[in-house]
Enzyme design. Structure first.
Site, PDB file in Angstrom:
ATOM      1  N   GLY A 122       0.813  -1.216   0.000  1.00 22.51           N
ATOM      2  CA  GLY A 122       0.000   0.000   0.000  1.00 22.51           C
ATOM      3  C   GLY A 122       0.844   1.261   0.000  1.00 22.51           C
ATOM      4  O   GLY A 122       1.910   1.303   0.618  1.00 22.51           O
ATOM      5  N   ALA A 330       5.484  -6.161  20.378  1.00 23.33           N
ATOM      6  CA  ALA A 330       4.204  -6.468  19.734  1.00 23.33           C
ATOM      7  C   ALA A 330       3.030  -5.936  20.553  1.00 23.33           C
ATOM      8  O   ALA A 330       2.079  -5.368  20.005  1.00 23.33           O
ATOM      9  CB  ALA A 330       4.084  -7.978  19.548  1.00 23.33           C
ATOM     10  N   HIS A 454      -0.982 -22.036  46.656  1.00 20.82           N
ATOM     11  CA  HIS A 454       0.231 -22.771  47.020  1.00 20.82           C
ATOM     12  C   HIS A 454       0.153 -24.183  46.432  1.00 20.82           C
ATOM     13  O   HIS A 454      -0.891 -24.804  46.502  1.00 20.82           O
ATOM     14  CB  HIS A 454       0.343 -22.864  48.538  1.00 20.82           C
ATOM     15  CG  HIS A 454       1.503 -23.715  48.972  1.00 20.82           C
ATOM     16  ND1 HIS A 454       2.801 -23.252  48.919  1.00 20.82           N
ATOM     17  CD2 HIS A 454       1.558 -24.989  49.435  1.00 20.82           C
ATOM     18  CE1 HIS A 454       3.610 -24.208  49.339  1.00 20.82           C
ATOM     19  NE2 HIS A 454       2.887 -25.272  49.655  1.00 20.82           N
TER      20      HIS A 454
HETATM   21  C1  FAD Z   1      13.314 -12.377  16.326  1.00 17.08           C
HETATM   22  C2  FAD Z   1      12.319 -11.426  16.950  1.00 17.08           C
HETATM   23  C3  FAD Z   1      11.669 -11.801  18.103  1.00 17.08           C
HETATM   24  C4  FAD Z   1      10.744 -10.948  18.686  1.00 17.08           C
HETATM   25  N1  FAD Z   1      10.125 -11.358  19.828  1.00 17.08           N
HETATM   26  C5  FAD Z   1       9.230 -10.539  20.408  1.00 17.08           C
HETATM   27  C6  FAD Z   1       8.532 -10.963  21.565  1.00 17.08           C
HETATM   28  O1  FAD Z   1       8.726 -12.066  22.058  1.00 17.08           O
HETATM   29  N2  FAD Z   1       7.635 -10.121  22.107  1.00 17.08           N
HETATM   30  C7  FAD Z   1       7.393  -8.870  21.573  1.00 17.08           C
HETATM   31  O2  FAD Z   1       6.563  -8.130  22.113  1.00 17.08           O
HETATM   32  N3  FAD Z   1       8.031  -8.446  20.466  1.00 17.08           N
HETATM   33  C8  FAD Z   1       8.927  -9.248  19.872  1.00 17.08           C
HETATM   34  N4  FAD Z   1       9.549  -8.836  18.731  1.00 17.08           N
HETATM   35  C9  FAD Z   1       9.220  -7.498  18.184  1.00 17.08           C
HETATM   36  C10 FAD Z   1       7.886  -7.546  17.428  1.00 17.08           C
HETATM   37  O3  FAD Z   1       7.979  -8.499  16.402  1.00 17.08           O
HETATM   38  C11 FAD Z   1       7.549  -6.183  16.849  1.00 17.08           C
HETATM   39  O4  FAD Z   1       7.582  -5.225  17.892  1.00 17.08           O
HETATM   40  C12 FAD Z   1       6.167  -6.173  16.221  1.00 17.08           C
HETATM   41  O5  FAD Z   1       6.088  -7.113  15.174  1.00 17.08           O
HETATM   42  C13 FAD Z   1       5.810  -4.794  15.681  1.00 17.08           C
HETATM   43  O6  FAD Z   1       4.534  -4.838  15.134  1.00 17.08           O
HETATM   44  P1  FAD Z   1       4.055  -3.839  13.991  1.00 17.08           P
HETATM   45  O7  FAD Z   1       2.638  -4.174  13.738  1.00 17.08           O
HETATM   46  O8  FAD Z   1       4.394  -2.468  14.361  1.00 17.08           O
HETATM   47  O9  FAD Z   1       4.956  -4.173  12.713  1.00 17.08           O
HETATM   48  P2  FAD Z   1       5.336  -5.526  11.960  1.00 17.08           P
HETATM   49  O10 FAD Z   1       5.059  -6.709  12.772  1.00 17.08           O
HETATM   50  O11 FAD Z   1       6.712  -5.324  11.455  1.00 17.08           O
HETATM   51  O12 FAD Z   1       4.325  -5.576  10.735  1.00 17.08           O
HETATM   52  C14 FAD Z   1       4.371  -4.662   9.689  1.00 17.08           C
HETATM   53  C15 FAD Z   1       3.721  -5.303   8.481  1.00 17.08           C
HETATM   54  O13 FAD Z   1       3.484  -4.289   7.496  1.00 17.08           O
HETATM   55  C16 FAD Z   1       3.901  -4.784   6.222  1.00 17.08           C
HETATM   56  N5  FAD Z   1       4.167  -3.602   5.386  1.00 17.08           N
HETATM   57  C17 FAD Z   1       5.156  -2.705   5.507  1.00 17.08           C
HETATM   58  N6  FAD Z   1       4.989  -1.715   4.596  1.00 17.08           N
HETATM   59  C18 FAD Z   1       3.874  -2.026   3.913  1.00 17.08           C
HETATM   60  C19 FAD Z   1       3.165  -1.372   2.856  1.00 17.08           C
HETATM   61  N7  FAD Z   1       3.543  -0.185   2.383  1.00 17.08           N
HETATM   62  N8  FAD Z   1       2.063  -1.985   2.351  1.00 17.08           N
HETATM   63  C20 FAD Z   1       1.642  -3.171   2.867  1.00 17.08           C
HETATM   64  N9  FAD Z   1       2.247  -3.814   3.870  1.00 17.08           N
HETATM   65  C21 FAD Z   1       3.346  -3.224   4.388  1.00 17.08           C
HETATM   66  C22 FAD Z   1       5.103  -5.630   6.557  1.00 17.08           C
HETATM   67  O14 FAD Z   1       5.429  -6.510   5.495  1.00 17.08           O
HETATM   68  C23 FAD Z   1       4.575  -6.354   7.800  1.00 17.08           C
HETATM   69  O15 FAD Z   1       3.794  -7.448   7.440  1.00 17.08           O
HETATM   70  C24 FAD Z   1      10.470  -9.683  18.104  1.00 17.08           C
HETATM   71  C25 FAD Z   1      11.108  -9.305  16.921  1.00 17.08           C
HETATM   72  C26 FAD Z   1      12.019 -10.167  16.351  1.00 17.08           C
HETATM   73  C27 FAD Z   1      12.682  -9.742  15.077  1.00 17.08           C
END
Ligand code: FAD
Length: 475
Positions: A122, A330, A454
């Site tokens: 998007g 997340a 407990h």
């Molecule tokens: C290895 C690893 C382990 C993790 N473990 C944890 C955990 O245990 N607990 C925790 O809280 N957090 C964890 N995190 C962090 C967590 O994954 C992120 O904080 C979270 O995913 C952020 O969510 P978001 O919705 O902001 O973005 P994202 O999850 O990054 O999602 C963004 C989405 O938007 C899509 N996108 C981007 N631009 C566009 C566009 N222009 N058009 C359409 N789609 C688009 C991307 O492809 C993606 O699907 C971890 C991260 C990693 C890398």
């Protein structure tokens, strides 16, 4: 012909898909656009978290922990295991299945909540009166208009300067979750949450793991007592952790990768690894969104600039999750998504950043909420601290998991809880009690007077609360 929506969410990660669900619940005609695809090209909503983050990492942590238990602690229970092997291919296939179940779950939730899902990329395409025009590129291109747009495009891994991720030798989180065989020697650059979790997975399966951290202190953001305990326990497990290192060169060969660095004492080291995981943080992702075209303001670090309520500089355009300031977690993204849609509906959406819990899913786990002791000292807050070790907790003894402790920090005058810190079994679950207590403005005495079942690990929390007043019962 464009389709008109009240709310369009760009990005289907935990921030985006949760925002879309709440928007639909509030009666808005809602769409979510996400470009993540499975290997077969089918949609894989859920973002980083579902596809290459929280979920797959926890699947591998569980598999590797099972393997470690079978090899090391089952014998204590009188369970003999011979011929123990790890089938990495099967372990990875199980992880992929868990991911796919979550992708499918989100697609089901879109359907259930009558959210229109667009699988594609998007971008902003201008304005039409009060409405934002958006273009979706992909196998089924589309044009949309929306009264409100929520940007939830997430983040991407940060690379070491001059070293590109090939995901064969130099791995980002995606590659780290898909190593096809146990490396003999694995390097991990960055001793943060992701580095420690990934390092733990492959160490448990038999790799020699060296973690290289640039900062002088190990887990500097964590309460010092917890970080000290973690370093002791992880080192005992076999993780080699070096802090204060400066990487000067990375040479990628056909079958290995050699890292040259200066250690904390100034000695130059050359170490050759089978694979190198680079986990030095993540950067916001706004590529291709058309930010410039519509004048969307980014801050100096590339995050979408927002106010305290996730409003961007553009009318009716909001941004949430990893692409904006604040912890890259997340649950923070999810809560911002809910709060934003409630604001769009004229309600009082709210996220309390003081009570966002943090978890590191190592073994033992580390979890915390609120202030650390070093923060309270720096802020000049007069506080009392109480700790209780799992060695004195009956349930932990029965489980055979007695490493670690619970620590509670409370204001000396009011007794209000200011922070809770746990290193120990199921810390990720135990921390919720601290979050609830802090949200309700509880005193440590409140926790100490609550009846805890407990034998449970949560009795250690109650005892830590008692310890704030110097009156533990079981120590
Ligand atoms: C290895 C690893 C382990 C993790 N473990 C944890 C955990 O245990 N607990 C925790 O809280 N957090 C964890 N995190 C962090 C967590 O994954 C992120 O904080 C979270 O995913 C952020 O969510 P978001 O919705 O902001 O973005 P994202 O999850 O990054 O999602 C963004 C989405 O938007 C899509 N996108 C981007 N631009 C566009 C566009 N222009 N058009 C359409 N789609 C688009 C991307 O492809 C993606 O699907 C971890 C991260 C990693 C890398």
């Amino acid at each position: 012909m464009s389709e008109q929506f009240d709310v369009v969410v760009i990005g289907g990660g935990p921030g985006g898909y949760t925002a879309a669900i709440r928007a639909a619940q509030l009666g808005f005609k809602t769409a979510c656009v996400d470009d993540w695809s499975r290997a077969d090209g089918k949609p894989a909503p859920g973002g980083t978290c579902t596809n290459v983050g929280c979920i797959p990492s926890k699947a591998l942590l569980q598999s590797s922990e099972n393997f470690e238990h079978a090899g090391h602690s089952f014998a204590d229970h009188g369970i003999g295991v011979s011929g123990l092997v790890i089938d990495v291919k099967k372990m990875l296939a199980r992880k992929d299945k868990v991911v796919a179940q979550n992708n499918d779950g989100i697609l089901y939730l879109f359907k259930k909540n009558k959210i229109t899902f667009f699988h594609g990329f998007g971008s902003f395409a201008g304005k039409e009166g009060d409405l934002w025009k958006l273009a979706v590129a992909g196998s089924k291109p589309a044009e949309l208009t929306a009264k409100h747009v929520i940007i939830a495009t997430g983040s991407k891994p940060r690379a070491l300067p001059g070293v590109t991720f090939d995901n064969v030798r130099v791995l980002d989180n995606d590659g780290a979750l898909a190593i096809p065989e146990v490396p003999r020697k694995l390097g991990v650059v960055g001793a943060g949450v992701i580095g420690l979790e990934m390092g733990s997975v492959w160490r448990r399966l038999g790799a020699d793991v060296i973690v290289l951290e640039a900062l002088p202190a190990f887990l500097g953001v964590v309460d010092t007592a917890i970080a000290k305990e973690a370093l002791k326990l992880f080192t005992r497990q076999g993780l080699v952790i070096q802090t204060g290192v400066q990487i000067t060169d990375v040479k990628v060969g056909k079958d290995d990768v050699t890292v040259t660095y200066t250690d904390a004492a100034g000695k130059v080291e050359n170490v050759t690894f089978d694979r190198l995981i680079v986990s030095i943080g993540r950067v916001p992702f706004t590529g291709g969104l058309g930010a410039d075209a519509v004048g969307l303001e980014l801050d100096e670090r590339g995050f979408v600039a927002v106010d305290g309520e996730c409003r961007t500089n553009l009318p009716n355009v909001w941004a949430i999750g990893d692409v904006v300031r604040g912890p890259m977690l997340a649950h923070k993204a999810e809560d911002e998504g809910v709060a934003v849609t409630e604001r769009i509906a004229g309600q009082q959406g709210h996220v309390d950043f003081n009570t966002v819990p943090w978890v590191i899913y190592t073994s033992p786990e580390i979890a915390w909420v609120g202030k650390t002791e070093q923060q309270l000292k720096a802020e000049g807050v007069d506080y009392r601290a109480g700790s209780f070790p799992f060695t004195a907790n009956g349930r932990a003894r029965a489980m055979g998991e007695t490493a670690g402790f619970v620590k509670i920090l409370a204001d000396r005058r009011t007794d209000r809880i200011l922070g809770m810190h746990v290193i120990g079994p199921m810390a990720s679950e135990l921390i919720s009690e601290g979050v609830v207590a802090m949200e309700f403005g509880a005193a440590s005495e409140d926790l100490a007077r609550i009846c805890h079942a407990h034998p449970t690990l949560s009795e250690a929390t109650k005892e830590a609360a008692l310890a704030v007043d110097g009156r533990t019962l079981n120590l």
